[in-house]
Design a protein around this motif. Structure first.
Motif, PDB file in Angstrom:
ATOM      1  N   VAL A  52      38.786  45.442  54.538  1.00  0.00           N
ATOM      2  CA  VAL A  52      38.676  44.759  53.245  1.00  0.00           C
ATOM      3  C   VAL A  52      37.455  45.350  52.541  1.00  0.00           C
ATOM      4  O   VAL A  52      36.363  45.355  53.115  1.00  0.00           O
ATOM      5  CB  VAL A  52      38.479  43.235  53.435  1.00  0.00           C
ATOM      6  N   ILE A  53      37.641  45.862  51.328  1.00  0.00           N
ATOM      7  CA  ILE A  53      36.482  46.352  50.567  1.00  0.00           C
ATOM      8  C   ILE A  53      36.104  45.254  49.584  1.00  0.00           C
ATOM      9  O   ILE A  53      36.898  44.899  48.704  1.00  0.00           O
ATOM     10  CB  ILE A  53      36.760  47.662  49.796  1.00  0.00           C
ATOM     11  N   GLY A  54      34.905  44.702  49.745  1.00  0.00           N
ATOM     12  CA  GLY A  54      34.450  43.574  48.925  1.00  0.00           C
ATOM     13  C   GLY A  54      34.198  42.364  49.798  1.00  0.00           C
ATOM     14  O   GLY A  54      34.979  42.098  50.728  1.00  0.00           O
ATOM     15  N   ILE A  63      35.229  34.468  46.864  1.00  0.00           N
ATOM     16  CA  ILE A  63      36.583  34.059  46.455  1.00  0.00           C
ATOM     17  C   ILE A  63      37.668  35.029  46.916  1.00  0.00           C
ATOM     18  O   ILE A  63      38.825  34.653  47.014  1.00  0.00           O
ATOM     19  CB  ILE A  63      36.701  33.782  44.936  1.00  0.00           C
ATOM     20  N   VAL A  64      37.300  36.279  47.186  1.00  0.00           N
ATOM     21  CA  VAL A  64      38.336  37.224  47.641  1.00  0.00           C
ATOM     22  C   VAL A  64      37.993  37.838  49.007  1.00  0.00           C
ATOM     23  O   VAL A  64      38.650  37.554  50.005  1.00  0.00           O
ATOM     24  CB  VAL A  64      38.612  38.346  46.607  1.00  0.00           C
ATOM     25  N   GLY A  65      36.967  38.683  49.042  1.00  0.00           N
ATOM     26  CA  GLY A  65      36.711  39.478  50.250  1.00  0.00           C
ATOM     27  C   GLY A  65      36.572  38.663  51.529  1.00  0.00           C
ATOM     28  O   GLY A  65      37.279  38.908  52.514  1.00  0.00           O
ATOM     29  N   ALA A 110      39.029  44.918  46.887  1.00  0.00           N
ATOM     30  CA  ALA A 110      38.607  43.840  45.975  1.00  0.00           C
ATOM     31  C   ALA A 110      37.189  44.152  45.518  1.00  0.00           C
ATOM     32  O   ALA A 110      36.234  43.493  45.902  1.00  0.00           O
ATOM     33  CB  ALA A 110      38.682  42.492  46.670  1.00  0.00           C
ATOM     34  N   VAL A 111      37.076  45.193  44.713  1.00  0.00           N
ATOM     35  CA  VAL A 111      35.770  45.740  44.323  1.00  0.00           C
ATOM     36  C   VAL A 111      35.458  45.459  42.854  1.00  0.00           C
ATOM     37  O   VAL A 111      34.313  45.165  42.488  1.00  0.00           O
ATOM     38  CB  VAL A 111      35.744  47.282  44.560  1.00  0.00           C
ATOM     39  N   GLY A 112      36.472  45.588  42.003  1.00  0.00           N
ATOM     40  CA  GLY A 112      36.231  45.423  40.572  1.00  0.00           C
ATOM     41  C   GLY A 112      35.768  46.709  39.903  1.00  0.00           C
ATOM     42  O   GLY A 112      35.042  46.672  38.914  1.00  0.00           O
ATOM     43  N   VAL A 165      43.556  44.345  44.755  1.00  0.00           N
ATOM     44  CA  VAL A 165      43.250  43.058  44.118  1.00  0.00           C
ATOM     45  C   VAL A 165      42.609  43.263  42.742  1.00  0.00           C
ATOM     46  O   VAL A 165      42.660  42.386  41.879  1.00  0.00           O
ATOM     47  CB  VAL A 165      42.297  42.224  45.023  1.00  0.00           C
ATOM     48  N   GLY A 166      42.042  44.411  42.516  1.00  0.00           N
ATOM     49  CA  GLY A 166      41.262  44.659  41.293  1.00  0.00           C
ATOM     50  C   GLY A 166      42.047  44.449  40.002  1.00  0.00           C
ATOM     51  O   GLY A 166      43.223  44.802  39.912  1.00  0.00           O
ATOM     52  N   ILE A 167      41.382  43.839  39.043  1.00  0.00           N
ATOM     53  CA  ILE A 167      41.938  43.755  37.683  1.00  0.00           C
ATOM     54  C   ILE A 167      40.844  44.260  36.762  1.00  0.00           C
ATOM     55  O   ILE A 167      39.833  43.582  36.552  1.00  0.00           O
ATOM     56  CB  ILE A 167      42.324  42.308  37.292  1.00  0.00           C
ATOM     57  N   VAL A 195      49.101  41.738  42.959  1.00  0.00           N
ATOM     58  CA  VAL A 195      48.398  40.536  43.428  1.00  0.00           C
ATOM     59  C   VAL A 195      48.281  39.474  42.325  1.00  0.00           C
ATOM     60  O   VAL A 195      48.360  38.274  42.597  1.00  0.00           O
ATOM     61  CB  VAL A 195      46.997  40.917  43.978  1.00  0.00           C
ATOM     62  N   GLY A 196      48.093  39.918  41.081  1.00  0.00           N
ATOM     63  CA  GLY A 196      47.851  38.985  39.961  1.00  0.00           C
ATOM     64  C   GLY A 196      48.797  37.788  39.932  1.00  0.00           C
ATOM     65  O   GLY A 196      48.344  36.638  40.000  1.00  0.00           O
ATOM     66  N   PRO A 197      50.111  38.011  39.856  1.00  0.00           N
ATOM     67  CA  PRO A 197      51.030  36.860  39.789  1.00  0.00           C
ATOM     68  C   PRO A 197      51.017  35.996  41.045  1.00  0.00           C
ATOM     69  O   PRO A 197      51.370  34.812  40.993  1.00  0.00           O
ATOM     70  CB  PRO A 197      52.413  37.508  39.612  1.00  0.00           C
TER      71      PRO A 197
HETATM   72  P1  NAD Z   1      32.768  40.579  42.989  1.00  0.00           P
HETATM   73  O1  NAD Z   1      32.100  41.389  41.944  1.00  0.00           O
HETATM   74  O2  NAD Z   1      32.311  39.205  43.268  1.00  0.00           O
HETATM   75  O3  NAD Z   1      32.723  41.381  44.369  1.00  0.00           O
HETATM   76  C1  NAD Z   1      32.892  42.766  44.424  1.00  0.00           C
HETATM   77  C2  NAD Z   1      32.606  43.243  45.816  1.00  0.00           C
HETATM   78  O4  NAD Z   1      32.736  44.658  45.828  1.00  0.00           O
HETATM   79  C3  NAD Z   1      31.178  42.921  46.299  1.00  0.00           C
HETATM   80  O5  NAD Z   1      31.253  42.212  47.514  1.00  0.00           O
HETATM   81  C4  NAD Z   1      30.522  44.278  46.490  1.00  0.00           C
HETATM   82  O6  NAD Z   1      29.739  44.349  47.671  1.00  0.00           O
HETATM   83  C5  NAD Z   1      31.719  45.212  46.611  1.00  0.00           C
HETATM   84  N1  NAD Z   1      31.343  46.529  46.078  1.00  0.00           N
HETATM   85  C6  NAD Z   1      30.803  46.822  44.882  1.00  0.00           C
HETATM   86  N2  NAD Z   1      30.543  48.143  44.802  1.00  0.00           N
HETATM   87  C7  NAD Z   1      30.937  48.682  45.970  1.00  0.00           C
HETATM   88  C8  NAD Z   1      30.919  50.006  46.492  1.00  0.00           C
HETATM   89  N3  NAD Z   1      30.447  51.025  45.787  1.00  0.00           N
HETATM   90  N4  NAD Z   1      31.402  50.198  47.732  1.00  0.00           N
HETATM   91  C9  NAD Z   1      31.895  49.166  48.463  1.00  0.00           C
HETATM   92  N5  NAD Z   1      31.942  47.895  48.019  1.00  0.00           N
HETATM   93  C10 NAD Z   1      31.472  47.668  46.790  1.00  0.00           C
HETATM   94  O7  NAD Z   1      34.322  40.610  42.609  1.00  0.00           O
HETATM   95  P2  NAD Z   1      35.548  39.659  43.068  1.00  0.00           P
HETATM   96  O8  NAD Z   1      35.454  38.361  42.378  1.00  0.00           O
HETATM   97  O9  NAD Z   1      35.709  39.695  44.547  1.00  0.00           O
HETATM   98  O10 NAD Z   1      36.750  40.467  42.406  1.00  0.00           O
HETATM   99  C11 NAD Z   1      37.053  41.803  42.768  1.00  0.00           C
HETATM  100  C12 NAD Z   1      38.138  42.331  41.860  1.00  0.00           C
HETATM  101  O11 NAD Z   1      39.310  41.534  42.057  1.00  0.00           O
HETATM  102  C13 NAD Z   1      37.831  42.231  40.372  1.00  0.00           C
HETATM  103  O12 NAD Z   1      38.431  43.338  39.714  1.00  0.00           O
HETATM  104  C14 NAD Z   1      38.511  40.960  39.942  1.00  0.00           C
HETATM  105  O13 NAD Z   1      38.883  40.976  38.571  1.00  0.00           O
HETATM  106  C15 NAD Z   1      39.734  40.988  40.821  1.00  0.00           C
HETATM  107  N6  NAD Z   1      40.315  39.681  41.097  1.00  0.00           N
HETATM  108  C16 NAD Z   1      41.659  39.580  40.969  1.00  0.00           C
HETATM  109  C17 NAD Z   1      42.284  38.387  41.231  1.00  0.00           C
HETATM  110  C18 NAD Z   1      43.773  38.317  41.118  1.00  0.00           C
HETATM  111  O14 NAD Z   1      44.315  37.264  40.899  1.00  0.00           O
HETATM  112  N7  NAD Z   1      44.464  39.429  41.282  1.00  0.00           N
HETATM  113  C19 NAD Z   1      41.555  37.265  41.607  1.00  0.00           C
HETATM  114  C20 NAD Z   1      40.172  37.392  41.772  1.00  0.00           C
HETATM  115  C21 NAD Z   1      39.564  38.621  41.518  1.00  0.00           C
END
Ligand code: NAD
Length: 278
Positions: free
Chosen positions: A159-161, A165-167, A204-206, A225-227, A258-260
């Motif tokens: 899991v990346i992140g 709420i996600v990772g 799940a990095v963003g 997971v990223g959006i 993942v979104g829906p």
């Molecule tokens: P967050 O910013 O809280 O967490 C991001 C994580 O990524 C952090 O734990 C950080 O350590 C890690 N990270 C950042 N840079 C990194 C790197 N260079 N190498 C490795 N890890 C790295 O974000 P989040 O709330 O967990 O959301 C992540 C993504 O998922 C976002 O794009 C968000 O929009 C999306 N998201 C989508 C849904 C969905 O319904 N599909 C729901 C929640 C979040």
């Protein structure tokens, strides 16, 4: 070429199950959605949740509060909703404006109505694997993995992140299904090497197009997971879809992956809340 995991189809099936159960059991379920301020992305999410409620036969109550709402006003509303018998689930759309303390707001929601599963009580339950409410996005990812027919048991899962709420909950759900789980984050060394071990890789990095083909094992299941909103207005995930889909065995698209699923699990949780409160 990877097979595409169709989040729209899997989420539609979950919503249909919820709709059918509500229709056949006669259970009445209600979801209150609180939105503070005018964030356009939050507005879109709230409208989608409302539509999903309509589809499932869940009553939705929307509370749109102005940007300058105070903590006192928001906590009073949550107290009212906690005591309202027509409301089974309460969701406060995040992020909140700066003057509001998100943690305190989440903790004020009754754990029995916390359909996002963000309250400490529900997070603790997820940790020990004995939970009523599924963490929406990670549980949606698990459903997508299940839809491939591939068992998590014994697999290398990365899991990346590590967000709350996600990772982190994602890692827990994979662990509960006997995956061998590694959680990577911004301080992880040799990220590509760690990711290449993964039979199941969850990003799940963003950061748009962060996961490239050299980070992916041949045949892996890749869940994105990223959006991320690009400058041209288009949505894109954390995974560089064009090149990774040449190498992965299964992959989720963005949008339509993942979104829906997050909203479908929210509907399931609202029904669960209504059943618990009965
Ligand atoms: P967050 O910013 O809280 O967490 C991001 C994580 O990524 C952090 O734990 C950080 O350590 C890690 N990270 C950042 N840079 C990194 C790197 N260079 N190498 C490795 N890890 C790295 O974000 P989040 O709330 O967990 O959301 C992540 C993504 O998922 C976002 O794009 C968000 O929009 C999306 N998201 C989508 C849904 C969905 O319904 N599909 C729901 C929640 C979040």
């Amino acid at each position: 070429m990877a097979q595409i995991i169709d989040g729209k189809a899997v989420s539609a099936a979950i919503k249909e199950q919820v709709r059918d159960e509500i229709a056949h059991s006669g259970i009445s379920a209600g979801l209150a959605v609180v939105i503070v301020g005018n964030d356009p992305a939050s507005r879109v999410y709230v409208n989608n949740k409302k539509k999903a409620c309509e589809f499932c036969g869940i009553k939705s109550f929307e509370y749109a509060l102005p940007e300058e709402t105070t903590m006192k006003e928001l906590l009073e509303l949550i107290d009212t909703l906690n005591n309202d018998k027509n409301v089974n689930g309460i969701l406060v759309q995040l992020p909140l404006p700066k003057q509001l303390d998100e943690k305190a707001v989440i903790e004020r929601i009754s754990p029995q109505k916390d359909v996002d599963a963000f309250h400490e009580t529900n997070v603790g339950k997820i940790m020990i694997g004995n939970y009523s409410f599924l963490p929406c996005t990670p549980a949606g990812c698990m459903e997508l993995i299940h839809s491939t027919g591939i068992s998590v048991s014994g697999k290398e899962c990365v899991v990346i992140g590590r967000s709350n709420i996600v990772g982190k909950p994602m890692a827990m759900l994979l662990l509960h299904e006997n995956g061998t789980v590694t959680v990577c984050h911004s301080r992880t060394k040799n990220l590509a090497e760690v990711c290449r071990r993964a039979d199941i890789l969850v990003a799940a990095v963003g950061k748009p197009n962060f996961v490239t083909a050299d980070m992916v094992k041949e045949g892996a299941v890749v869940i994105d997971v990223g959006i991320n909103r690009l400058e041209n207005g288009k949505l894109c995930g954390d995974v560089k879809f064009d090149e990774v889909s040449e190498k992965a065995g299964w992959i989720t698209p963005v949008p339509g992956g993942v979104g829906p699923m997050t909203i479908a699990v929210l509907m399931k949780n609202t029904l669960t809340a209504a059943k618990i409160q009965k």
